[in-house]
Design an enzyme around this catalytic site. Structure first.
Site, PDB file in Angstrom:
ATOM      1  N   ASP A 103       0.871  -1.173   0.000  1.00 17.53           N
ATOM      2  CA  ASP A 103       0.000   0.000   0.000  1.00 17.53           C
ATOM      3  C   ASP A 103       0.910   1.227   0.000  1.00 17.53           C
ATOM      4  OD1 ASP A 103      -2.944  -0.839   0.527  1.00 17.53           O
ATOM      5  OD2 ASP A 103      -1.831  -2.014   1.994  1.00 17.53           O
ATOM      6  N   ARG A 111       4.204   2.322   2.982  1.00 17.43           N
ATOM      7  CA  ARG A 111       4.975   1.282   3.691  1.00 17.43           C
ATOM      8  C   ARG A 111       6.467   1.538   3.584  1.00 17.43           C
ATOM      9  NH1 ARG A 111       0.317   1.119   5.838  1.00 17.43           N
ATOM     10  NH2 ARG A 111      -1.222  -0.289   4.891  1.00 17.43           N
ATOM     11  N   ARG A 172      -6.751  10.574   2.078  1.00 14.04           N
ATOM     12  CA  ARG A 172      -6.345   9.538   1.129  1.00 14.04           C
ATOM     13  C   ARG A 172      -7.101   9.686  -0.191  1.00 14.04           C
ATOM     14  NH1 ARG A 172      -7.601   4.203   4.180  1.00 14.04           N
ATOM     15  NH2 ARG A 172      -6.472   3.226   2.457  1.00 14.04           N
ATOM     16  N   LYS A 202      -9.124   1.476  -5.579  1.00 14.46           N
ATOM     17  CA  LYS A 202      -9.845   1.032  -4.394  1.00 14.46           C
ATOM     18  C   LYS A 202     -10.656   2.195  -3.814  1.00 14.46           C
ATOM     19  CE  LYS A 202      -5.813   1.745  -1.361  1.00 14.46           C
ATOM     20  NZ  LYS A 202      -4.765   1.081  -0.566  1.00 14.46           N
ATOM     21  N   HIS A 203     -11.734   1.938  -3.050  1.00 15.25           N
ATOM     22  CA  HIS A 203     -12.270   0.654  -2.594  1.00 15.25           C
ATOM     23  C   HIS A 203     -13.651   0.511  -3.217  1.00 15.25           C
ATOM     24  CE1 HIS A 203      -9.521   2.279   0.467  1.00 15.25           C
ATOM     25  NE2 HIS A 203      -9.150   1.013   0.687  1.00 15.25           N
ATOM     26  N   HIS A 215     -12.132  -1.504   8.866  1.00 15.70           N
ATOM     27  CA  HIS A 215     -11.163  -2.267   9.650  1.00 15.70           C
ATOM     28  C   HIS A 215     -11.782  -2.698  10.977  1.00 15.70           C
ATOM     29  CE1 HIS A 215      -8.446  -0.021   6.946  1.00 15.70           C
ATOM     30  NE2 HIS A 215      -7.639  -1.053   7.078  1.00 15.70           N
ATOM     31  N   ASP A 288      -9.956  -6.468  -0.383  1.00  9.11           N
ATOM     32  CA  ASP A 288      -9.226  -5.836   0.713  1.00  9.11           C
ATOM     33  C   ASP A 288      -8.910  -6.949   1.711  1.00  9.11           C
ATOM     34  OD1 ASP A 288      -8.070  -3.883   2.306  1.00  9.11           O
ATOM     35  OD2 ASP A 288      -9.773  -2.521   2.163  1.00  9.11           O
TER      36      ASP A 288
END
Length: 567
Positions: A103, A111, A172, A202-203, A215, A288
């Site tokens: 990601d 990351r 984002r 996404k998403h 999440h 996901d």
């Protein structure tokens, strides 16, 4: 404004045991059912070297690929070596080359953060106003990830963020306007894919208008089809028309399309009926992470993996636990052997995945993350200059009613900086630590004194902080999601009561202004990475014209497109 493409040099081609002429259909015919099922799984692991568990999954279950997180990375050389080791494990076991995915959205979700040209995030790019910057960010990101041995990026986010209460998307997203999200999303996709990187939108069908983090729980979007067509689906339609490689599903229930209480990830009506048949998407559909609470708590990770494939998914993401990864492989295999899923259905997904691996050079990528490419491409001066230019263009002066900006370096400044905090599971703690606004101002010669305030303690410390600021010529409050944190609001209001007229710099969400609308000076930065702090400091001191425009509306007084600049 930069509108002309710049030329970036690509790394050399990589040759592997499958060769350029590798035929996915021929490869498929030679695969066992166990190997085919393995190709449908993308798995994560702990550690900065391949774990015993991930090596077993590669060798014994023939998984399609791995996903890396910050927990796996200590630096660019280490990351490249790790990726070489992962591909070597596949080659030594006689397995197909792996997807190596991350990601790397840019900004607050990345990351890899140290040693490379970390690009600003979506909302910061959109605030700069130049769609070519999205292409440039995607291209540079794709080149650098490719040099490190990564071949799949879970970006861009195409969610239309029109809900200020959204706890997980926010900056984002490219903003609240579907057409603008589509424009910037298409350009970023083109940049990534021109660099040889798999791009993933996404998403799907859209996570922008939720007030629940998937999440943590199972969100529901109750809009009618007409509204979803006009807002959420617009960016996805555009990137599909532009040839996007992959689309990631959202763990969100859309009653307009799905009569049962099934999230999009598990819905045949959404993945096959809407995405495949109605929108005509022919690329890879991936899920996901199936360990997010929206799936794990309601359906079970391994059983949901089977349901996702039944719904139309090609690639199932399980990021953490080995027991869940292995059980998902076992249940998928069992589903085929018992006739719940046909082998022909599995073949459809595997062929789609193999064709994408061939198209993006993954079947040739046995040698990956070469040291010469890492040294030559990652963090190059050209790439860093592009990141700096895009970041500086993003800084948005929403209000300057008291004429306090630009600041004079000799003025005594007290900077009250909220320490950034990881708020969602999409983020990870930045390994570079805190690089504060005060430090960035100090680098530019400002006469500043800074207080770093632990997240959540602003109200507790407010009296002490107000007393400390009483004799400062200027007080700057660097907020971090203050619209969700009452203690930061209390601090700003206390400073206002004592007549200090604070300059508020929002280090994350521009929606902070909604929490204290009477603040006279407000600057939106969209992220708290070191580059953004330097761009913000330069703007405060008048060294950066700060011509960014809001990609989202902050109430009726400050609609999207607002931005004063310093020229």
């Amino acid at each position: 404004m930069n509108t002309e493409p710049q030329v970036y040099e690509q790394g050399g081609e990589m040759a592997g045991r499958y060769g350029e002429a590798a035929d996915p259909a021929v490869i498929l015919r030679g695969m066992s059912l166990e190997e085919k099922v393995g190709q449908l799984l993308l798995c994560g692991f702990d550690g900065t070297e391949p774990s015993a568990d991930i090596e077993r999954l590669i060798r014994e279950q023939a998984i399609g690929g791995v996903i890396l997180f910050a927990r796996n990375v200590t630096g660019t050389k280490q990351a490249a070596a790790l990726n070489r080791s992962l591909q070597a494990a596949a080659a030594d076991g006689g397995r197909l080359p792996l997807w190596i995915a991350v990601d790397q959205e840019g900004g607050m979700v990345a990351r890899f953060t140290d040693g490379l040209a970390l690009m600003p995030g979506a909302m910061a790019i959109a605030a700069g106003g130049d769609a070519y910057s999205a292409y440039e960010a995607g291209y540079v990101c794709g080149c650098e990830l490719g040099a490190l041995g990564v071949n799949m990026n879970f970006a861009p986010v195409l969610d239309v963020n029109n809900n200020p209460s959204n706890p997980v998307i926010g900056v984002r997203s490219f903003g609240e306007d579907p057409e603008r999200v589509a424009e910037f999303g298409v350009r970023l996709v083109q940049g990534l894919q021109d660099a040889g990187m798999v791009a993933t939108a996404k998403h799907f069908p859209g996570h922008g208008d939720t007030d629940t983090d998937s999440h943590l729980d199972l969100p529901v979007v109750r809009h009618a089809r007409e509204r979803i067509e006009q807002v959420e689906l617009v960016p996805f339609r555009k990137v599909i028309e532009a040839g996007i490689d992959s689309v990631m599903s959202a763990h969100i229930v859309f009653p307009a399309y799905e009569q049962e209480k099934l999230p999009a990830t598990l819905s045949h009506a959404v993945l096959t009926g809407l995405l495949r048949e109605e929108l005509g998407f022919e690329g890879v559909i991936m899920t996901d992470c199936m360990e997010m609470n929206a799936i794990a708590d309601h359906f079970g990770t391994a059983e949901a993996a089977v349901m996702a494939v039944e719904a139309g998914a090609d690639l199932v993401l399980i990021s953490h636990r080995h027991d869940r990864q292995l059980r998902a492989w076992e249940l998928l295999l069992q589903a085929v052997r018992e006739g719940r899923i046909t082998e022909e259905r599995i073949d459809e997904s595997v062929l789609r995945l193999l064709r994408l691996k061939a198209r993006r050079g993954v079947l040739m990528a046995v040698e990956t993350g070469e040291e010469s490419r890492v040294a030559g491409e990652v963090g190059s001066e050209k790439h860093l200059a592009a990141a700096k230019r895009i970041s500086e263009a993003s800084v948005t002066i929403v209000k300057n009613e008291s004429g306090l900006l630009p600041l004079a370096p000799g003025q005594s400044m007290y900077v009250l900086s909220m320490e950034p905090a990881v708020r969602t599971l999409a983020e990870e703690q930045a390994p570079e630590g805190i690089f504060s606004l005060g430090r960035a101002l100090r680098e530019l010669g400002a006469n500043e004194t800074e207080w770093l305030i632990p997240f959540g303690r602003a109200a507790e410390l407010k009296e002490e902080l107000v007393r400390a600021c009483m004799y400062a010529e200027r007080v700057i409050v660097a907020t971090y999601n203050a619209y969700l944190e009452a203690d930061q609001v209390e601090l700003v209001e206390a400073l206002q009561r004592f007549g200090k007229d604070p300059i508020v710099v929002a280090l994350r969400s521009p929606y902070d202004l909604l929490a204290f609308p009477e603040v006279a000076t407000f600057v939106a930065v969209y992220e708290s990475r070191p580059l953004a702090m330097r761009s913000a400091a330069a703007a405060l001191l008048g060294l950066n014209p700060a011509e960014g425009k809001l990609p989202v509306s902050l109430g009726e007084r400050y609609p999207a497109g607002t931005g004063r600049g310093l020229r």
